[in-house]
Design a protein around this motif. Sequence first.
Motif, PDB file in Angstrom:
ATOM      1  N   TRP A  35       0.853  -1.188   0.000  1.00 19.30           N
ATOM      2  CA  TRP A  35       0.000   0.000   0.000  1.00 19.30           C
ATOM      3  C   TRP A  35       0.884   1.231   0.000  1.00 19.30           C
ATOM      4  CZ3 TRP A  35      -1.622   3.087   4.602  1.00 19.30           C
ATOM      5  CH2 TRP A  35      -0.824   2.839   5.709  1.00 19.30           C
ATOM      6  N   GLN A  36       0.310   2.344  -0.409  1.00 18.59           N
ATOM      7  CA  GLN A  36       1.130   3.533  -0.580  1.00 18.59           C
ATOM      8  C   GLN A  36       0.875   4.577   0.489  1.00 18.59           C
ATOM      9  OE1 GLN A  36       0.124   4.191  -4.795  1.00 18.59           O
ATOM     10  NE2 GLN A  36       2.251   3.730  -5.228  1.00 18.59           N
ATOM     11  N   GLY A  37       0.246   4.179   1.577  1.00 17.78           N
ATOM     12  CA  GLY A  37      -0.075   5.139   2.624  1.00 17.78           C
ATOM     13  C   GLY A  37      -1.423   5.779   2.355  1.00 17.78           C
ATOM     14  N   GLN A  38      -1.522   6.445   1.221  1.00 19.90           N
ATOM     15  CA  GLN A  38      -2.797   7.023   0.786  1.00 19.90           C
ATOM     16  C   GLN A  38      -3.633   5.903   0.156  1.00 19.90           C
ATOM     17  OE1 GLN A  38      -3.806  10.259   1.017  1.00 19.90           O
ATOM     18  NE2 GLN A  38      -5.748   9.735   0.043  1.00 19.90           N
ATOM     19  N   PRO A  39      -4.832   5.658   0.701  1.00 19.37           N
ATOM     20  CA  PRO A  39      -5.630   4.542   0.155  1.00 19.37           C
ATOM     21  C   PRO A  39      -5.961   4.739  -1.325  1.00 19.37           C
ATOM     22  CG  PRO A  39      -6.593   5.379   2.201  1.00 19.37           C
ATOM     23  CD  PRO A  39      -5.499   6.337   1.809  1.00 19.37           C
ATOM     24  N   ARG A  40      -5.883   3.669  -2.075  1.00 17.27           N
ATOM     25  CA  ARG A  40      -6.295   3.710  -3.482  1.00 17.27           C
ATOM     26  C   ARG A  40      -7.818   3.611  -3.537  1.00 17.27           C
ATOM     27  NH1 ARG A  40      -1.754   0.236  -3.209  1.00 17.27           N
ATOM     28  NH2 ARG A  40      -0.037   0.724  -4.599  1.00 17.27           N
ATOM     29  N   THR A  41      -8.393   4.296  -4.501  1.00 18.32           N
ATOM     30  CA  THR A  41      -9.857   4.362  -4.547  1.00 18.32           C
ATOM     31  C   THR A  41     -10.454   3.597  -5.711  1.00 18.32           C
ATOM     32  OG1 THR A  41      -9.757   6.382  -5.845  1.00 18.32           O
ATOM     33  CG2 THR A  41      -9.857   6.639  -3.447  1.00 18.32           C
ATOM     34  N   ASN A  42      -9.600   3.007  -6.555  1.00 16.68           N
ATOM     35  CA  ASN A  42     -10.148   2.257  -7.685  1.00 16.68           C
ATOM     36  C   ASN A  42      -9.119   1.260  -8.228  1.00 16.68           C
ATOM     37  OD1 ASN A  42      -8.763   3.460 -10.276  1.00 16.68           O
ATOM     38  ND2 ASN A  42      -9.179   5.168  -8.896  1.00 16.68           N
ATOM     39  N   VAL A  43      -9.613   0.314  -8.999  1.00 16.06           N
ATOM     40  CA  VAL A  43      -8.759  -0.772  -9.492  1.00 16.06           C
ATOM     41  C   VAL A  43      -7.664  -0.256 -10.425  1.00 16.06           C
ATOM     42  CG1 VAL A  43      -8.776  -2.887 -10.881  1.00 16.06           C
ATOM     43  CG2 VAL A  43     -10.585  -2.485  -9.190  1.00 16.06           C
ATOM     44  N   GLY A  44      -7.996   0.744 -11.218  1.00 17.59           N
ATOM     45  CA  GLY A  44      -7.014   1.264 -12.174  1.00 17.59           C
ATOM     46  C   GLY A  44      -5.758   1.779 -11.500  1.00 17.59           C
ATOM     47  N   SER A  45      -5.931   2.286 -10.300  1.00 14.27           N
ATOM     48  CA  SER A  45      -4.793   2.796  -9.539  1.00 14.27           C
ATOM     49  C   SER A  45      -3.800   1.664  -9.240  1.00 14.27           C
ATOM     50  CB  SER A  45      -5.352   3.414  -8.258  1.00 14.27           C
ATOM     51  OG  SER A  45      -4.364   4.045  -7.534  1.00 14.27           O
ATOM     52  N   PHE A  46      -4.314   0.465  -8.974  1.00 17.35           N
ATOM     53  CA  PHE A  46      -3.445  -0.699  -8.763  1.00 17.35           C
ATOM     54  C   PHE A  46      -2.762  -1.116 -10.066  1.00 17.35           C
ATOM     55  CE2 PHE A  46      -5.983  -1.099  -4.998  1.00 17.35           C
ATOM     56  CZ  PHE A  46      -5.130  -1.699  -4.082  1.00 17.35           C
ATOM     57  N   LEU A  47      -3.515  -1.086 -11.152  1.00 22.25           N
ATOM     58  CA  LEU A  47      -2.959  -1.592 -12.410  1.00 22.25           C
ATOM     59  C   LEU A  47      -1.817  -0.700 -12.892  1.00 22.25           C
ATOM     60  CD1 LEU A  47      -6.170  -2.841 -14.251  1.00 22.25           C
ATOM     61  CD2 LEU A  47      -4.774  -3.966 -12.491  1.00 22.25           C
ATOM     62  N   ASP A  48      -1.960   0.604 -12.718  1.00 17.09           N
ATOM     63  CA  ASP A  48      -0.855   1.505 -13.072  1.00 17.09           C
ATOM     64  C   ASP A  48       0.362   1.210 -12.185  1.00 17.09           C
ATOM     65  OD1 ASP A  48      -2.362   2.755 -15.025  1.00 17.09           O
ATOM     66  OD2 ASP A  48      -3.014   4.383 -13.710  1.00 17.09           O
ATOM     67  N   TYR A  49       0.110   0.945 -10.919  1.00 14.54           N
ATOM     68  CA  TYR A  49       1.202   0.602  -9.989  1.00 14.54           C
ATOM     69  C   TYR A  49       1.876  -0.704 -10.413  1.00 14.54           C
ATOM     70  CZ  TYR A  49       3.194  -1.000  -5.466  1.00 14.54           C
ATOM     71  OH  TYR A  49       3.996  -1.483  -4.464  1.00 14.54           O
ATOM     72  N   PHE A  50       1.077  -1.725 -10.714  1.00 18.08           N
ATOM     73  CA  PHE A  50       1.660  -2.999 -11.155  1.00 18.08           C
ATOM     74  C   PHE A  50       2.510  -2.781 -12.416  1.00 18.08           C
ATOM     75  CE2 PHE A  50      -2.141  -5.634  -9.307  1.00 18.08           C
ATOM     76  CZ  PHE A  50      -1.681  -5.405  -8.024  1.00 18.08           C
ATOM     77  N   ASP A  51       1.982  -1.998 -13.336  1.00 18.67           N
ATOM     78  CA  ASP A  51       2.741  -1.750 -14.575  1.00 18.67           C
ATOM     79  C   ASP A  51       4.058  -1.030 -14.277  1.00 18.67           C
ATOM     80  OD1 ASP A  51       0.982  -3.046 -16.274  1.00 18.67           O
ATOM     81  OD2 ASP A  51      -0.228  -1.250 -16.627  1.00 18.67           O
ATOM     82  N   ALA A  52       4.045  -0.154 -13.295  1.00 18.49           N
ATOM     83  CA  ALA A  52       5.289   0.540 -12.922  1.00 18.49           C
ATOM     84  C   ALA A  52       6.296  -0.448 -12.327  1.00 18.49           C
ATOM     85  CB  ALA A  52       4.990   1.665 -11.925  1.00 18.49           C
ATOM     86  N   LEU A  53       5.801  -1.413 -11.547  1.00 17.04           N
ATOM     87  CA  LEU A  53       6.701  -2.423 -10.963  1.00 17.04           C
ATOM     88  C   LEU A  53       7.255  -3.353 -12.039  1.00 17.04           C
ATOM     89  CD1 LEU A  53       4.896  -3.495  -7.644  1.00 17.04           C
ATOM     90  CD2 LEU A  53       6.737  -1.839  -7.974  1.00 17.04           C
ATOM     91  N   LEU A  54       6.543  -3.466 -13.144  1.00 17.47           N
ATOM     92  CA  LEU A  54       6.991  -4.350 -14.226  1.00 17.47           C
ATOM     93  C   LEU A  54       7.826  -3.617 -15.275  1.00 17.47           C
ATOM     94  CD1 LEU A  54       3.591  -6.190 -14.634  1.00 17.47           C
ATOM     95  CD2 LEU A  54       5.760  -7.303 -14.057  1.00 17.47           C
ATOM     96  N   GLY A  55       7.668  -2.308 -15.351  1.00 12.82           N
ATOM     97  CA  GLY A  55       8.317  -1.570 -16.429  1.00 12.82           C
ATOM     98  C   GLY A  55       9.316  -0.537 -15.938  1.00 12.82           C
ATOM     99  N   TRP A  56       8.802   0.491 -15.348  1.00 12.41           N
ATOM    100  CA  TRP A  56       9.643   1.632 -14.988  1.00 12.41           C
ATOM    101  C   TRP A  56      10.690   1.300 -13.925  1.00 12.41           C
ATOM    102  CZ3 TRP A  56      11.704   5.911 -16.338  1.00 12.41           C
ATOM    103  CH2 TRP A  56      12.177   6.824 -15.399  1.00 12.41           C
TER     104      TRP A  56
END
Length: 282
Positions: A35-56
């Motif tokens: 978790w990022q401290g600030q709660p995520r409010t939707n699924v897309g927020s996780f998917l962008d995070y997952f993509d960052a862990l896989l790419g950036w």
Amino acid sequence: MRIFDPHIHMTSRITDDYERMYAAGVRAVVEPAFWQGQPRTNVGSFLDYFDALLGWEPYRAAQYGIQHRCALALNPKEAGDPRCAGVLAELPRYLLKDAVVAVGEVGYDSMTAREEEVFEAQLTMAAEADLPVLVHTPHRDKTAGTRRTLDVVAASGLPPERVLVDHLNELTVGMVADSGCWMGFSIYPDTKMDPDRMVAILKEYGTARMLVNSAADWGRSDPLKTRQVADAMAAAGFTADDVERVLWHNPVAFYGQSGRLALDDHPAEAPAEYAGNTIKRG
Ligand SMILES: [Zn+2]
């Protein structure tokens, strides 16, 4: 010295950390989703995070000579939030990606019924994806939480050697040693485990199935704690082989069960320019 930090949240760290880690001997890391401290409010927020862990993030790590892999999951802290439930439907397609070497971190935060459901569902996903699992143990009421965690893992039918139970201490290491699961220790600057307590545990329980991590994130933490444990082990009389077993070969063996780790065992030296930031900013 080669070091593999099996649990660190590099997304929350700066490039100076990568430089210091490289200089200390860190050559590989696994970054579990959290978790990022600030709660995520939707699924897309996780998917962008997952993509960052896989790419950036792997790209950023490579600039500094460090190989980066990840573990993906719906983390314990957000597992009970109905706005995040849809992440579970998206996870299986992410678990197919080559850079994903485990499901994690999963487990309990407040030990609610919903957390347990999500934990169990993700253990099933790990079995289906043929991936090992990184399990977080709760920081409050750790003994009861770890006991219940082990019960859920046992009931899942996953072989214990495919499960890493993390954030252990003197009170919880024994039950995990008995379970056959791998044992993870997060070494923090002023709470929980420190390098000397870690060395005492290694003396008592040996080096098999033992993993040491910094769990560094956006809170007070130190990405060089792995190196400090290596130095404390050496000072306490452990051999160079013992140190390398705990700090390199054990994490390689655990995450290697994914069949995807494929680390370069002798990575080239970091690019000469690693001391500078080679990433162009827009
Ligand atoms: Zn973590």
